[in-house]
Design a protein around this motif. Structure first.
Motif, PDB file in Angstrom:
ATOM      1  N   PRO A  61       0.829  -1.206   0.000  1.00  0.00           N
ATOM      2  CA  PRO A  61       0.000   0.000   0.000  1.00  0.00           C
ATOM      3  C   PRO A  61       0.865   1.257   0.000  1.00  0.00           C
ATOM      4  CG  PRO A  61      -0.007  -1.031   2.164  1.00  0.00           C
ATOM      5  CD  PRO A  61       0.702  -1.975   1.246  1.00  0.00           C
ATOM      6  N   ARG A 102      -2.519   7.081  -1.254  1.00  0.00           N
ATOM      7  CA  ARG A 102      -3.342   6.339  -2.213  1.00  0.00           C
ATOM      8  C   ARG A 102      -4.204   5.291  -1.526  1.00  0.00           C
ATOM      9  NH1 ARG A 102      -0.320   2.374  -6.291  1.00  0.00           N
ATOM     10  NH2 ARG A 102      -0.335   1.109  -4.378  1.00  0.00           N
ATOM     11  N   ASP A 103      -3.632   4.636  -0.518  1.00  0.00           N
ATOM     12  CA  ASP A 103      -4.318   3.521   0.129  1.00  0.00           C
ATOM     13  C   ASP A 103      -4.583   3.832   1.602  1.00  0.00           C
ATOM     14  OD1 ASP A 103      -4.154   1.692  -2.193  1.00  0.00           O
ATOM     15  OD2 ASP A 103      -2.002   1.814  -1.809  1.00  0.00           O
ATOM     16  N   LYS A 104      -5.786   3.510   2.031  1.00  0.00           N
ATOM     17  CA  LYS A 104      -6.213   3.832   3.394  1.00  0.00           C
ATOM     18  C   LYS A 104      -5.305   3.207   4.446  1.00  0.00           C
ATOM     19  CE  LYS A 104     -10.169   3.450   6.532  1.00  0.00           C
ATOM     20  NZ  LYS A 104     -11.563   2.943   6.701  1.00  0.00           N
TER      21      LYS A 104
END
Length: 223
Positions: free
Chosen positions: A69, A73-75
């Motif tokens: 991740p 961009r990614d939680k």
């Protein structure tokens, strides 16, 4: 320093041939030089730096292949970086801290764990395999198979090397009734000089090589 095995990016679709051409030119120090007539005509050839810039610009990074991740961009990566921020004793403004780490790949949260070794190289990315551990296995697999790790390889050769190591490891595991080590991620709780420990190194490296090789990545032997 010892051997670190650093996975290389893989070429973007359509760049495969050029990827190999540039790699060979740079690694063998065979950068094309303009001839006398080229110079008369004002023809310019790319420099080493320009070739490297082209090479890196047309790669898919290993971080994408291991599905790490990315901050911003990614939680899960955003939550990870926030936790790191909260651990700081002296905290800069959070937005500044976040901006500084924008785009950072969190390898420890990668989905494809075969590409993230437990035998890591200090000071390197977490997906770099510390190849120096392989020296401990020479009495099991022989000098030739061990020394081969010190040669930088493109994807096809990386996969082939991994398959050959896996074949040897499987035979040894069966012979000593240690097949369970193949699926065990963490090193066994045994002394370094035991066959259990050495076999786990072999399985780990073989899986690492096979993962990157089958996904189009080679590796750089850095020592």
């Amino acid at each position: 320093m010892g051997l670190d095995m650093r996975p290389m990016g893989k070429p973007k679709p359509g760049f495969e041939k050029r990827f190999v051409e540039i790699f060979e030119m740079v690694s063998q120090d065979k950068i094309p030089q303009p001839t006398f007539f080229d110079k008369l005509k004002g023809k310019k050839l790319p420099t080493k730096d320009e070739l490297l810039q082209e090479w890196f610009a047309n790669q898919i990074q290993t971080y994408e292949t291991i599905k790490a991740p990315r901050v911003g961009r990614d939680k899960e990566a955003d939550e990870w970086i926030k936790a790191k921020y909260n651990e700081l004793e002296q905290k800069p403004p959070y937005n500044d801290f976040l901006k500084e780490h924008e785009g950072y790949y969190v390898i420890e949260l990668a989905k494809e764990q075969d590409g993230v070794p437990v035998y890591i190289a200090l000071g390197q990315d977490e997906n770099v395999f510390r190849g120096e551990f392989l020296r401990d296995c020479e009495d099991l697999i022989g000098e030739d198979l061990v020394s081969e790790a010190w040669n930088t390889k493109m994807a096809t050769d990386t996969l082939d090397y991994g398959n050959r190591l896996m074949e040897v490891a499987d035979k040894l595991a069966k012979q000593h009734k240690l097949q369970y080590l193949k699926s065990q991620r963490l090193p066994p709780d045994t002394d370094e000089d035991t066959i259990e420990n050495k076999l786990h190194i072999l399985f780990s490296l073989a899986k690492w090589l096979i993962f990157y090789g089958k996904n189009g990545h080679g590796y750089e032997a850095d020592f």
